[in-house]
Design a protein around this motif. Sequence first.
Motif, PDB file in Angstrom:
ATOM      1  N   GLU A   1     -29.308 -23.771 -12.183  1.00 54.93           N
ATOM      2  CA  GLU A   1     -28.606 -24.097 -13.378  1.00 54.93           C
ATOM      3  C   GLU A   1     -26.828 -23.956 -13.042  1.00 54.93           C
ATOM      4  O   GLU A   1     -26.053 -25.004 -13.242  1.00 54.93           O
ATOM      5  CB  GLU A   1     -28.856 -23.471 -14.657  1.00 54.93           C
ATOM      6  CG  GLU A   1     -28.096 -24.281 -15.635  1.00 54.93           C
ATOM      7  CD  GLU A   1     -28.569 -23.439 -17.082  1.00 54.93           C
ATOM      8  OE1 GLU A   1     -27.936 -23.866 -18.247  1.00 54.93           O
ATOM      9  OE2 GLU A   1     -29.543 -22.486 -17.089  1.00 54.93           O
TER      10      GLU A   1
ATOM     11  N   THR B   1     -24.561 -27.285 -12.205  1.00 52.56           N
ATOM     12  CA  THR B   1     -23.127 -27.341 -13.058  1.00 52.56           C
ATOM     13  C   THR B   1     -21.930 -27.557 -11.989  1.00 52.56           C
ATOM     14  O   THR B   1     -21.148 -28.490 -12.071  1.00 52.56           O
ATOM     15  CB  THR B   1     -23.097 -26.375 -13.906  1.00 52.56           C
ATOM     16  OG1 THR B   1     -24.263 -26.302 -14.823  1.00 52.56           O
ATOM     17  CG2 THR B   1     -21.621 -26.536 -14.783  1.00 52.56           C
TER      18      THR B   1
ATOM     19  N   ALA C   1     -28.206 -29.675 -16.815  1.00 57.62           N
ATOM     20  CA  ALA C   1     -26.924 -29.178 -16.548  1.00 57.62           C
ATOM     21  C   ALA C   1     -25.815 -30.230 -15.765  1.00 57.62           C
ATOM     22  O   ALA C   1     -24.696 -29.776 -15.874  1.00 57.62           O
ATOM     23  CB  ALA C   1     -27.184 -28.180 -14.972  1.00 57.62           C
ATOM     24  N   THR C   2     -26.185 -31.573 -15.585  1.00 58.73           N
ATOM     25  CA  THR C   2     -25.207 -32.510 -15.015  1.00 58.73           C
ATOM     26  C   THR C   2     -25.320 -33.667 -16.042  1.00 58.73           C
ATOM     27  O   THR C   2     -24.385 -34.553 -15.908  1.00 58.73           O
ATOM     28  CB  THR C   2     -25.668 -33.090 -13.897  1.00 58.73           C
ATOM     29  OG1 THR C   2     -26.972 -33.548 -13.825  1.00 58.73           O
ATOM     30  CG2 THR C   2     -25.695 -31.870 -12.658  1.00 58.73           C
TER      31      THR C   2
END
Length: 169
Positions: free
Chosen positions: A125, A129, A162-163
Motif C-alpha cells: 500500500e 502510493t 492506494a492510487t
Amino acid sequence: MNFETVQGDVAAQSADALVNEAGTSLRMGSGVAGALRRHAGPEINEEAMSKGPINLGDVAVTEAYALDAEYVIHAAAMPHYGDGQATTESIRSATRNSLETAEELGCTSLVLPALGCGVAGFDLEAGATLIGETIAAYQPETLSDVRFIAYSDEEYAIVEAATEQFADA
C-alpha cells in the motif's frame, strides 16, 4: 497522460515499454522478472545481466524479445536479492527513472508493476502510493498511457485503493 490501474500479468501486456522489477544485479529470477523472462526467452536475462550491476534506483534497457513491446526497462528498486530491502527513495527513483527512460526512447505507452514491493520487502500500500505520487507528478512529453499493473485480486484491490486519487490526475 492517461494513468490507470489494471490487473493481469505484466508479461501479457502490450505497450511500447514494460518495466521489470529488478534487483541491482539485473538477474531475472522470480516474480515479475521471472514472468517476463519466461515469455521473452532466456536472451532477455543474458542481455539484462550484461548491463549490470546498476545502482539502486537506476534503470537499464533491453530488447523485449518475444514480449508484445519494444523495450523492457529494468528498474532496480531493490538491492541484489538478499542484500536488503527497497526504500522510499529507491522506489521513487526507480519509478521516475522508468518514466524518463521511456520518454527518452520515444515511448507513448508504459506498463509498470509495484516496484520494490513483495519480495523486495516494502509494504504494498505504501509503495503503491509512492509510485502513484511519482507518476502523477511527472510531466510527460511523449508518454500518453501509463498502466500500473497488479497481478492478483488482492494486490489489485490494494493498488487501486492506494492510487485512485492519482488516476488521470
